[in-house]
Enzyme design. Structure first.
Site, short mmCIF file in Angstrom:
data_model
loop_
_atom_site.label_atom_id
_atom_site.label_comp_id
_atom_site.label_asym_id
_atom_site.label_seq_id
_atom_site.Cartn_x
_atom_site.Cartn_y
_atom_site.Cartn_z
N CYS A 284 21.39 29.90 -24.71
CA CYS A 284 21.30 29.50 -23.30
C CYS A 284 22.06 30.46 -22.38
O CYS A 284 23.28 30.60 -22.49
CB CYS A 284 21.84 28.09 -23.12
SG CYS A 284 21.76 27.54 -21.41
N VAL B 191 21.82 21.88 -21.47
CA VAL B 191 23.14 22.48 -21.51
C VAL B 191 23.21 23.52 -20.38
O VAL B 191 22.17 23.97 -19.91
CB VAL B 191 23.40 23.15 -22.89
CG1 VAL B 191 23.50 22.10 -23.97
CG2 VAL B 191 22.33 24.19 -23.25
N LYS C 86 17.73 16.60 -29.92
CA LYS C 86 18.95 16.29 -29.18
C LYS C 86 19.60 15.02 -29.68
O LYS C 86 18.95 13.98 -29.77
CB LYS C 86 18.62 16.16 -27.69
CG LYS C 86 18.03 17.43 -27.08
CD LYS C 86 17.53 17.21 -25.66
CE LYS C 86 16.85 18.46 -25.12
NZ LYS C 86 16.28 18.26 -23.77
N GLU D 157 25.40 21.30 -15.02
CA GLU D 157 24.92 22.38 -14.17
C GLU D 157 25.93 23.53 -14.15
O GLU D 157 27.08 23.37 -13.77
CB GLU D 157 24.59 21.93 -12.75
CG GLU D 157 23.42 20.96 -12.66
CD GLU D 157 22.10 21.60 -13.11
OE1 GLU D 157 21.96 22.83 -13.05
OE2 GLU D 157 21.21 20.84 -13.52
N SER D 158 25.44 24.71 -14.54
CA SER D 158 26.34 25.85 -14.78
C SER D 158 27.09 26.28 -13.52
O SER D 158 28.30 26.56 -13.59
CB SER D 158 25.54 27.03 -15.33
OG SER D 158 24.57 27.49 -14.41
#
Length: 227
Positions: free
Chosen positions: A14, A54, A41, A71-72
């Site tokens: 990711c 993720v 999952k 949320e990155s």
């Protein structure tokens, strides 16, 4: 931070997880990393992830309570607020807002790059390569002479762009639909090289990352899996 324990819920491929890991390494913040199988999952993951994606950040507080962030960009901004030094955003409010806009733009560029990686036919590969090339041209026109996006200081824009460049550092893109993507973009080329050399970016993925990426492309029967 010494009174909390951080767990980054991750997947080896990711790019959004990589953003968070890069910021954590830049800030010198200790964390644990737990990978989940996104094809199967686990229930505990679905129970705490509103989007089923993720990265997630689990924050275990000293009193035993736990918080979860998703949320990155939100997670990266949390660490910027929590530990302002080294700063990954400009101090000037206008410049900071501009950087945040370029971070959003980077997410669009990531979509084009990921589409190029996963293309199973030459028509799609050409279209995604052209779209990605246009984004790089816009970066080329906007950025400084480097080595980073805004000059000598590493920023959040660099952190979110680095996972995209990593694809091109690992895979052979020298085939007809894609091999002109970087041609003539001197600033972008220097930027890509500077990011590849930075220790926080190198540490953001596991040593078997390239294997994971190539296996993913084989499973998708992508063109790039055959070159």
């Amino acid at each position: 931070m010494s009174q909390t324990r951080l767990t980054l819920i991750s997947h080896p491929l990711c790019p959004f997880v990589q953003r968070v890991a890069i910021v954590l390494h830049e800030k010198g913040i200790a964390f644990e990393r737990v990978n989940v199988d996104l094809h199967d999952k686990p229930d505990w993951f679905l129970a705490i992830s509103p989007t089923g994606k993720v990265p997630l950040l689990k924050v275990l507080h000293a009193d035993g309570c736990e918080s979860v962030l998703f949320e990155s960009v939100a997670i990266c901004e949390y660490f910027e607020d929590l530990q302002p030094k080294p700063a990954l955003h400009p101090q000037d409010a206008l410049l900071r807002a501009q950087h945040r806009a370029w971070i959003e733009f980077t997410s669009v560029a990531l979509s084009d790059a990921w589409g190029l990686l996963n293309a199973t036919d030459h028509e799609t590969a050409r279209a995604k390569a052209a779209a990605f090339r246009k984004k790089l041209e816009q970066f080329e026109a906007e950025m400084s002479d480097g080595p980073y996006f805004a000059g000598k200081s590493f920023s959040m824009v660099d952190a979110v762009m680095a996972p995209i460049f990593r694809y091109f550092d690992i895979l052979d893109f020298d085939f007809e639909p894609t091999h002109h993507v970087f041609d003539g973009l001197r600033r972008v080329a220097n930027w890509r090289l500077a990011l590849a050399r930075r220790s926080s970016i190198q540490a953001a993925v596991t040593q078997d990352y390239a294997t994971w990426l190539r296996e993913h492309l084989r499973e998708k029967e992508a063109l790039l899996a055959t070159v």
